[in-house]
Design a protein around this motif. Structure first.
Motif, PDB file in Angstrom:
ATOM      1  N   ILE A   3       0.828  -1.292   0.153  1.00 45.36           N
ATOM      2  CA  ILE A   3       0.013   0.079   0.057  1.00 45.36           C
ATOM      3  C   ILE A   3       0.814   1.398   0.021  1.00 45.36           C
ATOM      4  CG2 ILE A   3      -1.921  -1.204   1.044  1.00 45.36           C
ATOM      5  CD1 ILE A   3      -1.038   0.205   3.635  1.00 45.36           C
ATOM      6  N   THR A   4       0.255   2.391  -0.363  1.00 43.03           N
ATOM      7  CA  THR A   4       0.949   3.680  -0.253  1.00 43.03           C
ATOM      8  C   THR A   4       0.184   4.787   0.545  1.00 43.03           C
ATOM      9  OG1 THR A   4      -0.236   4.491  -2.317  1.00 43.03           O
ATOM     10  CG2 THR A   4       1.709   3.164  -2.672  1.00 43.03           C
ATOM     11  N   ILE A  21      -0.464   9.122  10.640  1.00 43.57           N
ATOM     12  CA  ILE A  21      -0.731  10.415   9.910  1.00 43.57           C
ATOM     13  C   ILE A  21       0.549  11.414   9.933  1.00 43.57           C
ATOM     14  CG2 ILE A  21      -2.080  12.593  10.050  1.00 43.57           C
ATOM     15  CD1 ILE A  21      -4.341  10.690  10.985  1.00 43.57           C
ATOM     16  N   ASN A  22       1.245  11.327  10.930  1.00 45.48           N
ATOM     17  CA  ASN A  22       2.464  12.293  11.137  1.00 45.48           C
ATOM     18  C   ASN A  22       3.332  11.946  10.129  1.00 45.48           C
ATOM     19  OD1 ASN A  22       1.143  13.759  13.134  1.00 45.48           O
ATOM     20  ND2 ASN A  22       2.122  12.643  14.928  1.00 45.48           N
ATOM     21  N   ASN A  23       3.424  10.457   9.768  1.00 46.92           N
ATOM     22  CA  ASN A  23       4.449   9.990   8.892  1.00 46.92           C
ATOM     23  C   ASN A  23       4.030  10.233   7.543  1.00 46.92           C
ATOM     24  OD1 ASN A  23       6.250   9.488  10.944  1.00 46.92           O
ATOM     25  ND2 ASN A  23       5.545   7.401  11.086  1.00 46.92           N
ATOM     26  N   GLY A  24       3.016  10.828   7.083  1.00 45.42           N
ATOM     27  CA  GLY A  24       2.772  11.333   5.767  1.00 45.42           C
ATOM     28  C   GLY A  24       1.430  10.668   5.081  1.00 45.42           C
ATOM     29  N   LYS A  64      -3.158  19.490  10.401  1.00 41.73           N
ATOM     30  CA  LYS A  64      -4.491  19.168  10.080  1.00 41.73           C
ATOM     31  C   LYS A  64      -4.884  17.919   9.682  1.00 41.73           C
ATOM     32  CE  LYS A  64      -8.355  21.624   7.693  1.00 41.73           C
ATOM     33  NZ  LYS A  64      -8.710  22.857   6.846  1.00 41.73           N
ATOM     34  N   PHE A  65      -5.919  17.356  10.031  1.00 44.72           N
ATOM     35  CA  PHE A  65      -6.314  15.846   9.683  1.00 44.72           C
ATOM     36  C   PHE A  65      -7.608  15.748   9.370  1.00 44.72           C
ATOM     37  CE2 PHE A  65      -6.741  16.114  14.355  1.00 44.72           C
ATOM     38  CZ  PHE A  65      -7.590  15.523  14.423  1.00 44.72           C
ATOM     39  N   ASN A  66      -8.107  14.832   8.696  1.00 41.68           N
ATOM     40  CA  ASN A  66      -9.405  14.447   8.434  1.00 41.68           C
ATOM     41  C   ASN A  66     -10.134  13.448   9.115  1.00 41.68           C
ATOM     42  OD1 ASN A  66      -9.352  16.117   5.922  1.00 41.68           O
ATOM     43  ND2 ASN A  66      -8.108  14.473   4.696  1.00 41.68           N
ATOM     44  N   VAL A  67     -11.213  13.568   9.399  1.00 42.28           N
ATOM     45  CA  VAL A  67     -12.050  12.474  10.203  1.00 42.28           C
ATOM     46  C   VAL A  67     -13.291  12.033   9.404  1.00 42.28           C
ATOM     47  CG1 VAL A  67     -11.085  13.527  12.343  1.00 42.28           C
ATOM     48  CG2 VAL A  67     -13.462  14.417  11.233  1.00 42.28           C
TER      49      VAL A  67
END
Length: 466
Positions: free
Chosen positions: A122-123, A146-149, A173-176
């Motif tokens: 996976i990517t 998430i912090n690792n991209g 920022k992050f999505n939920v």
């Protein structure tokens, strides 16, 4: 007079079927010679037929592609696999050949995701939808991903505290998503799912915790019901309620663009199984489009999370009938050389039905029986409650071994049964065979794990500490 087992099957069902046929008087499953499998590896055994995983993914993608075209649906479709159905590497590697995405449910799932990324399976473009009740380690692992991209990681909010917990550990920022706490079927002992946030509370929750939060963007509404996707009034009623929430949210939240309609496609549990998958997909998209047009909002991108449907029909288990016990004038117990509680725990826990057929002796007379497992537990049996009706098998003959197979057992049974660990009454976990096809379409077989030995169990119990 038609008294042979094959006559019974021909009178009761359409046979042969796509995956089942007889050849040389023995049962074939996807062209696998099951008696040859028994002769090579012995019984009991379990097997996984890997190509069926890709086959079912392709079928579902085809249904959605045709429904999108037919309904002129403007959204996209993404197929996610629920890892909890079977976490095994061979299952994930086969599923991920098909350009799919992943749904996780616990902290260690994220470690599997990171392992798959290192292997190139996976990517960062792969969606990782994280469901479940999130506390310390799960939050930490999601944040690390998430912090690792991993930009397409979407934690689905299950309770009111998770936004704050995630915000403390995720940089930037992050999505939920938000999971709807759907109402359960009337026959359930409780009214509302313990998972997610209630229908009436979702818009207030968004306004309170997400709308003005610079770190968080709502992308997905998640809808799932325990019974799965069924053509009944309960399912359609819950879907309409979900769509009312989606359209209400969409009007105040432009970033919301996806609806996850969960999973729960049924799998074949009888030779009489009949489910119109194509109709259901078409009608679901039609309902979504119709409601969105009425409310004048854009239709959402569609996500599904198919676990049992992905992997269930790839699995099977084969046992030998060891002995027959005539307990009274009506009940004959065929005793298998393993345990239902340990190898097919859903037959014991929730009366789940699997396809059960003899492997050999189809051209001999039959009798009505009950099936008993080896443990000294009165619940270790398989009978007409789990089966579609009474169980008939070729007549027991101590001089003619009888082998029986249970099919479409590939989801949940290993994890619920405690694969590789202690088993009830110390009945060993059977050997497990991986079956595949090579580039020329020839069947290949590989031993994944041997049957448990006494020293394996004694070590777990602390007797062999060296």
């Amino acid at each position: 007079m038609n008294t042979k087992y094959i006559d019974l099957i021909n009178q009761s069902f359409y046979f042969p079927q796509e995956e089942f046929k007889l050849e040389d008087k023995t049962l074939q499953f996807h062209d696998i010679d099951l008696m040859e499998l028994v002769e090579e590896y012995g019984a009991p055994l379990k097997f996984t037929y890997l190509p069926q995983i890709s086959n079912n993914i392709s079928r579902a993608k085809g249904w959605f592609a045709r429904a999108i075209e037919k309904n002129e649906y403007k959204g996209t479709y993404s197929y996610c696999y629920c890892t909890k159905s079977s976490h095994f590497k061979h299952v994930l590697h086969e599923a991920l050949k098909n350009d799919i995405h992943i749904e996780t449910s616990s902290a260690f799932d994220i470690d599997i995701v990171e392992n798959l990324k290192r292997d190139g399976k996976i990517t960062d473009e792969t969606y990782v939808i994280s469901n479940g009740f999130k506390r310390a380690q799960y939050v930490t692992n999601i944040a690390r991903l998430i912090n690792n991209g991993h930009k397409n990681a979407i934690p689905v909010i299950d309770n009111y505290e998770e936004i704050d917990l995630l915000s403390q550990e995720i940089k930037g920022k992050f999505n939920v998503g938000i999971r709807i706490a759907s109402e359960e079927e009337p026959k359930f002992e409780f009214y509302t799912s313990r998972l997610g946030i209630g229908y009436k509370n979702i818009v207030p929750f968004y306004n309170r915790q997400i709308k003005d939060n610079p770190k968080v963007e709502l992308k997905m509404l998640h809808f799932f019901i325990n019974t799965g996707i069924r053509d009944n009034a309960y399912y359609w009623n819950e879907l309409v309620k979900c769509l009312k929430v989606y359209t209400s949210l969409k009007k105040i939240c432009p970033s919301l663009d996806s609806l996850n309609i969960g999973g729960g496609f049924p799998i074949k549990n009888s030779l009489a199984f009949d489910f119109d998958y194509e109709y259901m997909v078409d009608e679901i998209l039609n309902q979504i489009k119709m409601v969105c047009e009425e409310e004048e909002v854009d239709v959402p991108n569609i996500f599904t999370e198919f676990g049992s449907f992905t992997v269930g029909e790839s699995g099977g288990a084969i046992y030998e009938v060891l002995y027959q016990k005539q307990q009274n004038d009506r009940e004959k117990w065929n005793m298998i050389n393993s345990s239902f509680i340990t190898t097919l725990p859903d037959t014991w826990a929730i009366n789940k039905r699997f396809i059960m057929l003899p492997i050999n002796r189809w051209h001999e007379s039959y009798e009505r029986v009950l099936l008993g497992g080896l443990t000294c537990d009165s619940d270790d049996y398989y009978n007409s409650e789990q089966h579609m009706n009474a169980i008939y098998l070729p007549k027991y003959n101590k001089d003619k071994p009888l082998y029986i197979g249970f099919f479409n057992t590939g989801a949940y049974q290993e994890t619920i049964g405690g694969f590789g660990g202690l088993q009830h009454c110390l009945i060993p976990t059977p050997k497990h065979i991986l079956i595949d096809k090579d580039a020329d379409g020839n069947i290949t077989k590989k031993l994944f794990v041997e049957q448990q030995k006494s020293e394996d169990l004694l070590k777990i119990l602390g007797y062999n500490e060296q």
